[in-house]
Scaffold this motif. Structure first.
Motif, PDB file in Angstrom:
ATOM      1  N   GLY A   1      64.697 -11.660  14.587  1.00 44.35           N
ATOM      2  CA  GLY A   1      63.633 -11.017  15.347  1.00 44.35           C
ATOM      3  C   GLY A   1      63.196 -11.843  16.550  1.00 44.35           C
ATOM      4  N   PHE A   2      62.940 -11.168  17.660  1.00 41.87           N
ATOM      5  CA  PHE A   2      62.452 -11.797  18.887  1.00 41.87           C
ATOM      6  C   PHE A   2      61.294 -10.981  19.442  1.00 41.87           C
ATOM      7  CE2 PHE A   2      66.407 -14.018  18.652  1.00 41.87           C
ATOM      8  CZ  PHE A   2      66.297 -15.143  19.461  1.00 41.87           C
ATOM      9  N   THR A   3      60.623 -11.563  20.414  1.00 40.81           N
ATOM     10  CA  THR A   3      59.615 -10.808  21.163  1.00 40.81           C
ATOM     11  C   THR A   3      60.288 -10.149  22.369  1.00 40.81           C
ATOM     12  OG1 THR A   3      59.019 -12.629  22.636  1.00 40.81           O
ATOM     13  CG2 THR A   3      57.866 -12.499  20.508  1.00 40.81           C
ATOM     14  N   ASP A   4      59.520  -9.380  23.106  1.00 40.36           N
ATOM     15  CA  ASP A   4      60.101  -8.632  24.233  1.00 40.36           C
ATOM     16  C   ASP A   4      60.510  -9.519  25.405  1.00 40.36           C
ATOM     17  OD1 ASP A   4      57.454  -9.270  24.830  1.00 40.36           O
ATOM     18  OD2 ASP A   4      57.072  -7.394  25.899  1.00 40.36           O
ATOM     19  N   VAL A   5      60.084 -10.796  25.422  1.00 39.70           N
ATOM     20  CA  VAL A   5      60.515 -11.702  26.494  1.00 39.70           C
ATOM     21  C   VAL A   5      61.629 -12.640  26.022  1.00 39.70           C
ATOM     22  CG1 VAL A   5      58.357 -11.643  27.782  1.00 39.70           C
ATOM     23  CG2 VAL A   5      58.649 -13.322  25.935  1.00 39.70           C
ATOM     24  N   PHE A   6      62.012 -12.545  24.781  1.00 44.90           N
ATOM     25  CA  PHE A   6      63.078 -13.369  24.205  1.00 44.90           C
ATOM     26  C   PHE A   6      62.814 -14.861  24.418  1.00 44.90           C
ATOM     27  CE2 PHE A   6      65.071  -9.233  24.330  1.00 44.90           C
ATOM     28  CZ  PHE A   6      65.835  -9.205  23.172  1.00 44.90           C
ATOM     29  N   ASP A   7      61.570 -15.252  24.166  1.00 44.41           N
ATOM     30  CA  ASP A   7      61.241 -16.686  24.178  1.00 44.41           C
ATOM     31  C   ASP A   7      62.000 -17.385  23.060  1.00 44.41           C
ATOM     32  OD1 ASP A   7      59.507 -17.229  26.318  1.00 44.41           O
ATOM     33  OD2 ASP A   7      57.801 -16.343  25.254  1.00 44.41           O
ATOM     34  N   THR A   8      62.320 -18.668  23.282  1.00 44.62           N
ATOM     35  CA  THR A   8      63.162 -19.391  22.320  1.00 44.62           C
ATOM     36  C   THR A   8      62.674 -20.798  21.986  1.00 44.62           C
ATOM     37  OG1 THR A   8      64.541 -20.083  24.185  1.00 44.62           O
ATOM     38  CG2 THR A   8      65.298 -18.173  22.926  1.00 44.62           C
ATOM     39  N   ASP A   9      61.770 -21.363  22.752  1.00 35.67           N
ATOM     40  CA  ASP A   9      61.424 -22.778  22.623  1.00 35.67           C
ATOM     41  C   ASP A   9      60.421 -23.014  21.492  1.00 35.67           C
ATOM     42  OD1 ASP A   9      60.957 -25.444  22.947  1.00 35.67           O
ATOM     43  OD2 ASP A   9      60.227 -25.325  25.016  1.00 35.67           O
ATOM     44  N   PRO A  10      60.826 -23.748  20.426  1.00 39.98           N
ATOM     45  CA  PRO A  10      59.911 -23.998  19.308  1.00 39.98           C
ATOM     46  C   PRO A  10      59.156 -25.324  19.415  1.00 39.98           C
ATOM     47  CG  PRO A  10      62.113 -24.654  18.681  1.00 39.98           C
ATOM     48  CD  PRO A  10      62.202 -24.210  20.128  1.00 39.98           C
ATOM     49  N   ALA A  11      59.261 -26.006  20.538  1.00 40.03           N
ATOM     50  CA  ALA A  11      58.619 -27.319  20.666  1.00 40.03           C
ATOM     51  C   ALA A  11      57.114 -27.210  20.427  1.00 40.03           C
ATOM     52  CB  ALA A  11      58.882 -27.901  22.056  1.00 40.03           C
ATOM     53  N   ASP A  12      56.620 -28.002  19.498  1.00 38.73           N
ATOM     54  CA  ASP A  12      55.194 -28.053  19.154  1.00 38.73           C
ATOM     55  C   ASP A  12      54.647 -26.719  18.661  1.00 38.73           C
ATOM     56  OD1 ASP A  12      55.095 -30.739  19.990  1.00 38.73           O
ATOM     57  OD2 ASP A  12      54.783 -30.112  22.073  1.00 38.73           O
ATOM     58  N   SER A  13      55.540 -25.771  18.342  1.00 32.70           N
ATOM     59  CA  SER A  13      55.128 -24.433  17.877  1.00 32.70           C
ATOM     60  C   SER A  13      54.230 -23.722  18.878  1.00 32.70           C
ATOM     61  CB  SER A  13      54.412 -24.520  16.514  1.00 32.70           C
ATOM     62  OG  SER A  13      55.314 -24.922  15.502  1.00 32.70           O
ATOM     63  N   ARG A  14      54.299 -24.110  20.129  1.00 30.89           N
ATOM     64  CA  ARG A  14      53.434 -23.484  21.132  1.00 30.89           C
ATOM     65  C   ARG A  14      53.888 -22.066  21.445  1.00 30.89           C
ATOM     66  NH1 ARG A  14      52.634 -26.595  26.713  1.00 30.89           N
ATOM     67  NH2 ARG A  14      51.146 -27.726  25.428  1.00 30.89           N
ATOM     68  N   ILE A  15      55.194 -21.875  21.644  1.00 28.72           N
ATOM     69  CA  ILE A  15      55.729 -20.564  22.001  1.00 28.72           C
ATOM     70  C   ILE A  15      56.351 -19.894  20.782  1.00 28.72           C
ATOM     71  CG2 ILE A  15      57.310 -19.317  23.514  1.00 28.72           C
ATOM     72  CD1 ILE A  15      57.144 -21.695  25.466  1.00 28.72           C
ATOM     73  N   VAL A  16      57.266 -20.591  20.132  1.00 31.44           N
ATOM     74  CA  VAL A  16      57.924 -20.104  18.916  1.00 31.44           C
ATOM     75  C   VAL A  16      57.526 -21.020  17.769  1.00 31.44           C
ATOM     76  CG1 VAL A  16      60.139 -19.691  17.781  1.00 31.44           C
ATOM     77  CG2 VAL A  16      59.870 -19.151  20.215  1.00 31.44           C
ATOM     78  N   ASN A  17      57.047 -20.438  16.690  1.00 34.10           N
ATOM     79  CA  ASN A  17      56.620 -21.246  15.546  1.00 34.10           C
ATOM     80  C   ASN A  17      57.802 -21.978  14.939  1.00 34.10           C
ATOM     81  OD1 ASN A  17      55.957 -21.668  12.520  1.00 34.10           O
ATOM     82  ND2 ASN A  17      53.973 -21.221  13.444  1.00 34.10           N
ATOM     83  N   GLU A  18      57.625 -23.263  14.669  1.00 34.99           N
ATOM     84  CA  GLU A  18      58.726 -24.088  14.154  1.00 34.99           C
ATOM     85  C   GLU A  18      59.209 -23.640  12.785  1.00 34.99           C
ATOM     86  OE1 GLU A  18      57.045 -27.983  14.318  1.00 34.99           O
ATOM     87  OE2 GLU A  18      57.793 -28.385  16.331  1.00 34.99           O
ATOM     88  N   GLY A  19      58.371 -22.932  12.040  1.00 32.16           N
ATOM     89  CA  GLY A  19      58.775 -22.473  10.712  1.00 32.16           C
ATOM     90  C   GLY A  19      59.345 -21.066  10.696  1.00 32.16           C
ATOM     91  N   SER A  20      59.480 -20.443  11.847  1.00 36.11           N
ATOM     92  CA  SER A  20      59.931 -19.060  11.911  1.00 36.11           C
ATOM     93  C   SER A  20      61.441 -18.946  11.737  1.00 36.11           C
ATOM     94  CB  SER A  20      59.536 -18.444  13.260  1.00 36.11           C
ATOM     95  OG  SER A  20      60.243 -19.076  14.321  1.00 36.11           O
ATOM     96  N   VAL A  21      61.892 -17.737  11.436  1.00 33.24           N
ATOM     97  CA  VAL A  21      63.332 -17.472  11.336  1.00 33.24           C
ATOM     98  C   VAL A  21      64.003 -17.761  12.671  1.00 33.24           C
ATOM     99  CG1 VAL A  21      65.055 -15.642  11.024  1.00 33.24           C
ATOM    100  CG2 VAL A  21      63.079 -15.776   9.495  1.00 33.24           C
ATOM    101  N   GLN A  22      63.318 -17.431  13.748  1.00 32.84           N
ATOM    102  CA  GLN A  22      63.872 -17.657  15.083  1.00 32.84           C
ATOM    103  C   GLN A  22      64.121 -19.142  15.335  1.00 32.84           C
ATOM    104  OE1 GLN A  22      61.643 -15.642  18.121  1.00 32.84           O
ATOM    105  NE2 GLN A  22      62.592 -16.849  19.758  1.00 32.84           N
ATOM    106  N   ALA A  23      63.173 -19.988  14.939  1.00 34.78           N
ATOM    107  CA  ALA A  23      63.347 -21.430  15.117  1.00 34.78           C
ATOM    108  C   ALA A  23      64.476 -21.955  14.229  1.00 34.78           C
ATOM    109  CB  ALA A  23      62.043 -22.160  14.805  1.00 34.78           C
ATOM    110  N   GLN A  24      64.580 -21.420  13.008  1.00 39.11           N
ATOM    111  CA  GLN A  24      65.689 -21.804  12.137  1.00 39.11           C
ATOM    112  C   GLN A  24      67.022 -21.371  12.725  1.00 39.11           C
ATOM    113  OE1 GLN A  24      65.163 -21.013   7.834  1.00 39.11           O
ATOM    114  NE2 GLN A  24      63.087 -20.368   8.369  1.00 39.11           N
ATOM    115  N   PHE A  25      67.040 -20.231  13.365  1.00 39.76           N
ATOM    116  CA  PHE A  25      68.254 -19.742  14.024  1.00 39.76           C
ATOM    117  C   PHE A  25      68.726 -20.739  15.072  1.00 39.76           C
ATOM    118  CE2 PHE A  25      69.859 -16.884  17.564  1.00 39.76           C
ATOM    119  CZ  PHE A  25      71.128 -16.726  17.017  1.00 39.76           C
TER     120      PHE A  25
END
Length: 281
Positions: free
Chosen positions: A94-118
């Protein structure tokens, strides 16, 4: 024990006791004597205990919730496990409509999310390579708007239509990256049941086109960080099941849909209710 489990336990226990009693009465009618003379009380206790144990066994939740369909020929399974260990299946991310990808510090993408694990497990943390693959996959997709940097201080700015699917990976194992939530300027992802249904419909189309009918594994999209607040996790699982079965009635999309839950989440869901729902489809 859930209400459905209690009903199954009671029904199966009474049914088992009835069978035991019928067998005992049949024996007595045929042989004109009690099967255990002088021990009627003990026999009754044993029959009751056996019936209760049988009912508990029948009411015990299964280790997986599955159903096979004949038309079209496909299988649905809800299982505990690790999504990224499903090596025989394409994966849904799963992604958002802007396809953000950066999990640094969980600011944009949560570090524990499936996306960050991907990013971590399939791209070895190589953010640039993931972004490059997304740009290539999205090259033919129209954007619906571009956010001003003043309105979104971090992350990407191009918004794609909800339901957009970027197909990454190789034919033997694709990653279907589906946009099912909107990222706000304040970096909060939000979705809804309607958006999730629409996004799932687009996902099944992409799976049919690119998946080669191979198994498809997915998490419970929208259950946590996408904030589909109107639905709990079990309701989202039901929505995914209903959407997939409805789409598969038109055309076969994949030979198997596998919904993978974390073991602790799988332990919490009402598996008997899900099995009953799946059987009703």
């Amino acid at each position: 024990m859930t209400q459905r489990a209690l009903r199954i336990w009671a029904t199966q226990s009474f049914a088992a006791f009835g069978v035991f009693a019928l067998l005992a009465q049949s024996y007595q009618a045929v042989w004109d004597r009690s099967p255990f003379p002088g021990h009627a009380g003990l026999v009754a206790v044993v029959m009751a205990a056996g019936s209760i144990a049988f009912g508990l066994l029948r009411a015990r939740p299964a280790s997986a919730v599955t159903r096979s369909f004949d038309h079209p020929r496909c299988r649905i399974a809800i299982v505990p496990g690790d999504l990224f260990e499903q090596q025989d299946a394409h994966l849904v991310i799963g992604f958002t409509d802007v396809f953000d990808t950066d999990p640094a510090d969980s600011r944009i993408v949560n570090e524990g999310s499936v996306q960050a694990q991907f990013l971590s497990r399939e791209y070895d943390g190589d953010l640039n390579r993931l972004d490059a693959d997304l740009r290539t996959a999205l090259a033919g997709e129209p954007t619906r708007s571009t956010v001003l940097r003043a309105d979104k201080a971090h992350g990407k700015l191009d918004r794609y239509p909800l339901g957009t699917v970027a197909v990454l990976g190789m034919p033997r194992r694709h990653f279907f990256c589906v946009a099912y939530s909107t990222m706000s300027g304040g970096l909060v992802a939000r979705s809804s049941a309607d958006v999730l249904w629409h996004s799932l419909s687009r996902l099944w189309d992409a799976v049919e086109e690119h998946g080669g009918r191979q198994p498809l594994a997915m998490p419970v999209t929208g259950a946590a960080l996408a904030r589909v607040d109107a639905l709990d996790q079990q309701s989202i699982v039901r929505l995914i099941l209903l959407s997939f079965v409805a789409a598969s009635r038109e055309r076969l999309r994949t030979s198997q849909l596998r919904i993978v839950l974390r073991p602790e989440d799988f332990a919490r869901i009402d598996r008997l209710e899900l099995r009953a729902f799946l059987d009703s489809l």
